[in-house]
Write a protein that holds these residues in place. Structure first.
Motif, PDB file in Angstrom:
ATOM      1  N   GLN A  37       0.796  -1.271  -0.179  1.00  0.00           N
ATOM      2  CA  GLN A  37       0.117  -0.032  -0.032  1.00  0.00           C
ATOM      3  C   GLN A  37       0.833   1.294   0.128  1.00  0.00           C
ATOM      4  O   GLN A  37       1.046   1.807   0.974  1.00  0.00           O
ATOM      5  CB  GLN A  37      -0.815  -0.084   1.194  1.00  0.00           C
ATOM      6  N   VAL A  38       1.692   1.544  -1.053  1.00  0.00           N
ATOM      7  CA  VAL A  38       2.527   2.443  -1.277  1.00  0.00           C
ATOM      8  C   VAL A  38       1.900   3.840  -0.989  1.00  0.00           C
ATOM      9  O   VAL A  38       2.420   4.750  -0.452  1.00  0.00           O
ATOM     10  CB  VAL A  38       3.246   2.599  -2.562  1.00  0.00           C
ATOM     11  N   GLU A  39       0.630   4.071  -1.551  1.00  0.00           N
ATOM     12  CA  GLU A  39       0.101   5.595  -1.388  1.00  0.00           C
ATOM     13  C   GLU A  39      -0.241   5.827   0.124  1.00  0.00           C
ATOM     14  O   GLU A  39      -0.129   6.849   0.461  1.00  0.00           O
ATOM     15  CB  GLU A  39      -1.199   5.466  -1.935  1.00  0.00           C
ATOM     16  N   TYR A  40      -0.382   4.636   0.800  1.00  0.00           N
ATOM     17  CA  TYR A  40      -1.096   4.843   2.241  1.00  0.00           C
ATOM     18  C   TYR A  40       0.404   5.422   2.913  1.00  0.00           C
ATOM     19  O   TYR A  40       0.308   6.249   3.839  1.00  0.00           O
ATOM     20  CB  TYR A  40      -1.592   3.726   2.901  1.00  0.00           C
ATOM     21  N   THR A  80       0.972   9.269   4.583  1.00  0.00           N
ATOM     22  CA  THR A  80       0.884   9.607   6.123  1.00  0.00           C
ATOM     23  C   THR A  80       2.287   9.775   6.670  1.00  0.00           C
ATOM     24  O   THR A  80       2.250  10.289   7.680  1.00  0.00           O
ATOM     25  CB  THR A  80       0.394   8.373   6.842  1.00  0.00           C
ATOM     26  N   GLY A  81       3.283   9.136   6.025  1.00  0.00           N
ATOM     27  CA  GLY A  81       4.554   9.347   6.627  1.00  0.00           C
ATOM     28  C   GLY A  81       4.830   8.213   7.449  1.00  0.00           C
ATOM     29  O   GLY A  81       6.033   8.174   8.376  1.00  0.00           O
ATOM     30  N   TYR A  82       3.857   7.340   7.742  1.00  0.00           N
ATOM     31  CA  TYR A  82       4.103   6.095   8.848  1.00  0.00           C
ATOM     32  C   TYR A  82       5.040   5.327   8.298  1.00  0.00           C
ATOM     33  O   TYR A  82       5.327   4.915   7.173  1.00  0.00           O
ATOM     34  CB  TYR A  82       2.591   5.701   9.092  1.00  0.00           C
ATOM     35  N   ASP A 114       2.723   4.277  15.439  1.00  0.00           N
ATOM     36  CA  ASP A 114       1.732   5.282  14.555  1.00  0.00           C
ATOM     37  C   ASP A 114       0.170   5.047  15.023  1.00  0.00           C
ATOM     38  O   ASP A 114      -0.781   5.773  14.443  1.00  0.00           O
ATOM     39  CB  ASP A 114       1.808   4.629  13.044  1.00  0.00           C
ATOM     40  N   TYR A 115       0.111   4.045  15.747  1.00  0.00           N
ATOM     41  CA  TYR A 115      -1.211   3.834  16.247  1.00  0.00           C
ATOM     42  C   TYR A 115      -2.093   4.680  16.805  1.00  0.00           C
ATOM     43  O   TYR A 115      -3.231   5.294  16.375  1.00  0.00           O
ATOM     44  CB  TYR A 115      -1.541   2.355  17.184  1.00  0.00           C
ATOM     45  N   LEU A 116      -1.603   5.497  17.797  1.00  0.00           N
ATOM     46  CA  LEU A 116      -2.040   6.427  18.558  1.00  0.00           C
ATOM     47  C   LEU A 116      -2.483   7.534  17.945  1.00  0.00           C
ATOM     48  O   LEU A 116      -3.404   8.469  18.100  1.00  0.00           O
ATOM     49  CB  LEU A 116      -1.609   6.611  19.772  1.00  0.00           C
ATOM     50  N   THR A 117      -1.530   8.192  16.855  1.00  0.00           N
ATOM     51  CA  THR A 117      -1.679   9.279  16.180  1.00  0.00           C
ATOM     52  C   THR A 117      -2.478   9.194  15.221  1.00  0.00           C
ATOM     53  O   THR A 117      -3.136  10.189  14.535  1.00  0.00           O
ATOM     54  CB  THR A 117      -0.139   9.721  15.762  1.00  0.00           C
ATOM     55  N   TYR A 126      -8.613  16.181  10.892  1.00  0.00           N
ATOM     56  CA  TYR A 126      -8.182  16.392   9.755  1.00  0.00           C
ATOM     57  C   TYR A 126      -6.616  15.863  10.532  1.00  0.00           C
ATOM     58  O   TYR A 126      -6.214  16.372  11.377  1.00  0.00           O
ATOM     59  CB  TYR A 126      -7.939  17.633   8.867  1.00  0.00           C
ATOM     60  N   LYS A 127      -5.895  14.827   9.730  1.00  0.00           N
ATOM     61  CA  LYS A 127      -4.456  14.622   9.912  1.00  0.00           C
ATOM     62  C   LYS A 127      -3.905  14.559   8.477  1.00  0.00           C
ATOM     63  O   LYS A 127      -4.648  14.182   7.538  1.00  0.00           O
ATOM     64  CB  LYS A 127      -4.433  13.147  10.681  1.00  0.00           C
ATOM     65  N   PRO A 128      -2.655  15.011   8.300  1.00  0.00           N
ATOM     66  CA  PRO A 128      -2.031  14.793   6.938  1.00  0.00           C
ATOM     67  C   PRO A 128      -2.538  13.400   6.259  1.00  0.00           C
ATOM     68  O   PRO A 128      -2.092  12.420   6.633  1.00  0.00           O
ATOM     69  CB  PRO A 128      -0.444  14.815   7.206  1.00  0.00           C
ATOM     70  N   GLY A 129      -2.989  13.532   5.104  1.00  0.00           N
ATOM     71  CA  GLY A 129      -3.378  12.571   4.292  1.00  0.00           C
ATOM     72  C   GLY A 129      -4.774  12.017   4.566  1.00  0.00           C
ATOM     73  O   GLY A 129      -5.174  10.946   3.815  1.00  0.00           O
TER      74      GLY A 129
END
Length: 757
Positions: A305-308, A312-314, A348-351, A730-733
């Motif tokens: 899932q490259v786009e994901y 997000t930068g995750y 990354d879960y909590l953010t 809203y969060k980035p992406g």
């Protein structure tokens, strides 16, 4: 006129009564009242006394509770006892017209028909009542259930038991309604079963807003009893750019009066099914606990899932994602315990999962409200799991123990790994050397077993006794001196394959450090009281305290010591501090009541370093703090650090907090630190509007990077007995929209607050 039906213990009164013999019938017209009464005969004890009460003007002793007389018991009585008969009304039926059929034991009634039985009041256009079984059938009827303010209506209502009903073509609402008022919301049903000991079972149910159907379910269960009960809570519906359509339907399970479980299944079209659950219990005000858990087999957490990942930068790659958290408070005699659990699958879960019924924001606020403490910042990668125990004694000593296990979410290849405490013990105290001496003896005695999977750990004992004494130089000067010694002992242990640690320390090696410290402070306090005339303020007070202090810590070679925490990095110190503290208080009168409160403060402090290494730049940055409380519920704070050697202001923080009795609040802060590359702003506001509306807004933004970390908007409509909340996050992406309903006595059993309430 009145007539009694002895066999059935019913008594009827009306403006006009007509009796017929064949068939045996009574017809009542005009203000008809039919009552079922119960007679109870009790033996009442005769009041005994010796006359002293009358002579002294005292109230006589209360009469003893009458004793019930069994049916058939002789009514003989002597001078000491007498029998008392009382009558209690069990059921009342009122109507404009009524006919009683003696053969069938049945009553037909019409015109303003009202039946009062226990907590229920039933009204209808007409109906038939079986007096022996107290059942019946009614047309165009309504039921008002006192507990939970439940209101039910139906074209046909059957009373099937004491407090049970069957309704055809009806609706239910759990809040009070005015006469002829259209319900703001309701659950309509083609067929419904109402049980006093259980639920309202609805078939072909529709949720309606102002009689407009907006949701259909072939089967639904609603609360219909006085106590907590198992059943579905109202759902939360969402849509997200990343997650797709979302639907969360909580299910509440009542285990006992002091414990319950709530399940939170949440479907996300692009991710899959997230399972969630919460268990709570409470024994009393000091003994309680709660644990929550979520699990998701994430369809998006896949390297393909490259786009994901680009949006997000995750960096996590695990598909199994979860968060387990909980807290418990218990007192065992004089021992107080606290347990905190916080285990997350990835950093990354909590953010990522911040909103929703089980998101970070709701979970943090819920635990903060119940236990007085929430969770670490959602971006913190080292999640602490602790078990603590505390015992304090009246003589000023205390013993505290702690187990600390760290859930490390950072790169697993990083070495050394995070330190655990298995366990730590701290014994502290403050005692006078002898009475009225002015000399106090205090100590900190700490033991900790620092363990880590990879790297250097240690058994460490740290002893820090010291003496503090007030020196009476002058009645205008406050002078204290203190002196102490600090001895720290290490038994080192090296775990794993950390080559750097193995080359520096040897397993089983011991080290020792001995430090001396000395300090003194001299100051004076001046207080000025002044009259004022500013509205309700009639006086203010200014406390002015200049001071000079000195801190000294001896130097020791610490190169061979492990760097475990701040205790291991105590550097030498030889510095003079000077500063000024100003405190302001105001005195006022409001609503004929006088009050006193803080109005603000101003603190300025700087140091002069006497060490040779700092001879070129001996002056420390100026530390200034300003607080202003113009209103009781408004607090403004400013803090800055100023370098006197050319850099100027390199750090400052601005904080604002405003709250009102209506529930409005504004919380905001701005942080800037040039040395730490920090430049961010955070704000959270909630405003109560007219016509039952409220609006909220929150933002967290990194100014230097010109990036919004998170932005949230909330709109709440909350009339008397229901509410609906719209949330945009809203969060980035990713942009998420969510809508949540809350219905009186349905959406929040046991005081379980949904977001926004």
């Amino acid at each position: 006129m009145a007539e009694t039906v002895d066999a059935l213990q019913w008594e009827i009164t009306a403006d006009k009564l007509t009796r017929y013999e064949d068939p045996p019938t009574v017809i009542a017209e005009g203000n008809v009242v039919l009552e079922k009464k119960e007679s109870v005969t009790r033996r009442k004890k005769k009041q005994k006394g010796d006359g002293w009460s009358d002579l002294l003007g005292e109230e006589p002793a209360p009469a003893e509770e009458p004793e019930a007389v069994a049916e058939g018991e002789p009514a003989d009585q002597d001078d000491e006892d007498k029998l008392v008969t009382t009558t209690k009304v069990l059921t009342t039926i009122k109507a404009d017209w009524m006919v009683y059929d003696a053969d069938l034991g049945r009553v037909k009634a019409r015109g303003n028909l009202v039946i009062d039985v226990g907590p229920d009041q039933l009204s209808a256009e007409s109906g038939v009542v079986d007096l022996e079984h107290e059942t019946g059938t009614f047309e165009n009827a309504s039921i008002i259930r006192q507990y939970k303010d439940m209101h039910l209506e139906g074209r046909v209502v059957e009373k099937t038991g004491d407090l049970t009903y069957h309704i055809e073509d009806g609706w239910i609402i759990t809040c009070k309604l005015k006469e002829d008022e259209t319900p703001p919301w309701s659950f309509g049903a083609a067929d419904a079963e109402i049980t006093d000991g259980g639920y309202a079972f609805l078939k072909h149910a529709t949720f309606r807003i102002k009689d407009v159907p907006v949701f259909y379910s072939p089967y639904m269960i609603l609360p219909a009893k006085r106590t907590r009960q198992t059943g579905f809570l109202f759902p939360a519906i969402s849509t997200s750019d990343r997650d797709g359509f979302g639907f969360e339907l909580p299910f509440f399970i009542n285990l006992s009066r002091s414990s319950d479980i709530t399940l939170y299944p949440q479907y996300m079209a692009e991710r899959g099914l997230m399972l969630g659950g919460e268990f709570r219990y409470i024994a009393d005000t000091t003994d309680k606990g709660a644990i929550m858990a979520n699990y998701l087999s994430d369809d998006l957490s896949d390297p393909s899932q490259v786009e994901y990942y680009q949006e997000t930068g995750y960096t996590h790659t695990n598909k199994d994602r979860y968060w387990i958290r909980g807290k418990a408070d218990h007192d065992f005699g004089e021992w107080t315990t606290r347990f905190d659990l916080d285990v997350v699958s990835d950093k990354d879960y909590l953010t990522e999962f911040t909103s929703g019924l089980t998101g970070f924001t709701t979970s943090h606020n819920r635990f903060l409200e119940i236990f007085g403490r929430g969770f670490q910042n959602k971006s913190e990668q080292f999640r602490n799991n602790t078990a603590e125990i505390l015992r304090s004694w009246d003589n000023g000593t205390s013993l505290q123990g702690q187990f600390l296990v760290v859930n490390d979410l950072s790169d697993p290849d990083v070495s050394p790994s995070r330190l655990w405490k298995l366990p730590s013990l701290s014994y502290t105290g403050l005692l006078p050397v002898y009475d009225n001496s002015g000399i106090d003896f205090s100590w900190n005695a700490d033991y900790v077993n620092y363990w880590r999977e990879e790297g250097v750990g240690a058994h460490r004992v740290d002893l820090h006794p010291k003496l503090t004494m007030a020196v009476p130089l002058s009645k205008y000067l406050e002078t204290t001196v203190r002196a102490g010694v600090r001895d720290t002992f290490y038994a080192l242990q090296v775990n794993g394959d950390n080559q750097e640690a193995n080359g520096t320390f040897e397993d089983g090696d011991t080290q020792n450090r001995l430090l001396a410290d000395f300090g003194a402070e001299i100051g004076t306090t001046m207080i000025g009281d002044f009259n004022a005339d500013f509205g309700e303020i009639y006086a203010f007070s200014h406390t002015f305290r200049p001071y000079v202090s000195y801190d000294f810590i001896s130097d020791d070679d610490q190169d061979d010591l492990p760097k475990l925490d701040s205790v291991d990095t105590i550097g030498d110190k030889n510095i003079i501090y000077y500063g000024i503290d100003n405190f302001f208080d105001i005195f006022g009168e409001k609503n004929e009541k006088k009050y006193e409160r803080n109005y603000g403060y101003l603190k300025i402090k700087q140091g002069y370093d006497l060490r040779n290494a700092e001879s070129d730049t001996p002056l420390t940055p100026i530390d200034a703090q300003l607080a202003y409380y113009p209103l009781e519920d408004l607090r403004l704070k400013y803090k800055t650090e100023i370098d006197v050697y050319g850099d100027g202001v390199f750090a400052h923080t601005v904080e604002a907090d405003l709250r009102s009795n209506r529930g409005d609040y504004l919380s905001a802060d701005y942080k800037y630190n040039d040395l730490k590359n920090t430049n961010s702003i955070r704000a959270d506001a909630w405003l109560v509007l007219p016509w039952n509306f409220a609006v909220g807004y929150g933002i967290e933004r990194a100014i230097e990077a010109e990036r919004t970390i998170e932005e949230e908007f909330r709109l709440l409509y909350q009339p008397a007995c229901w509410s609906v909340e719209f949330l945009s996050n809203y969060k980035p992406g990713n942009q998420t929209y969510m809508i949540m309903f809350r219905l009186a006595n349905i959406g929040n059993p046991l005081g379980l607050d949904l977001p926004g309430f």
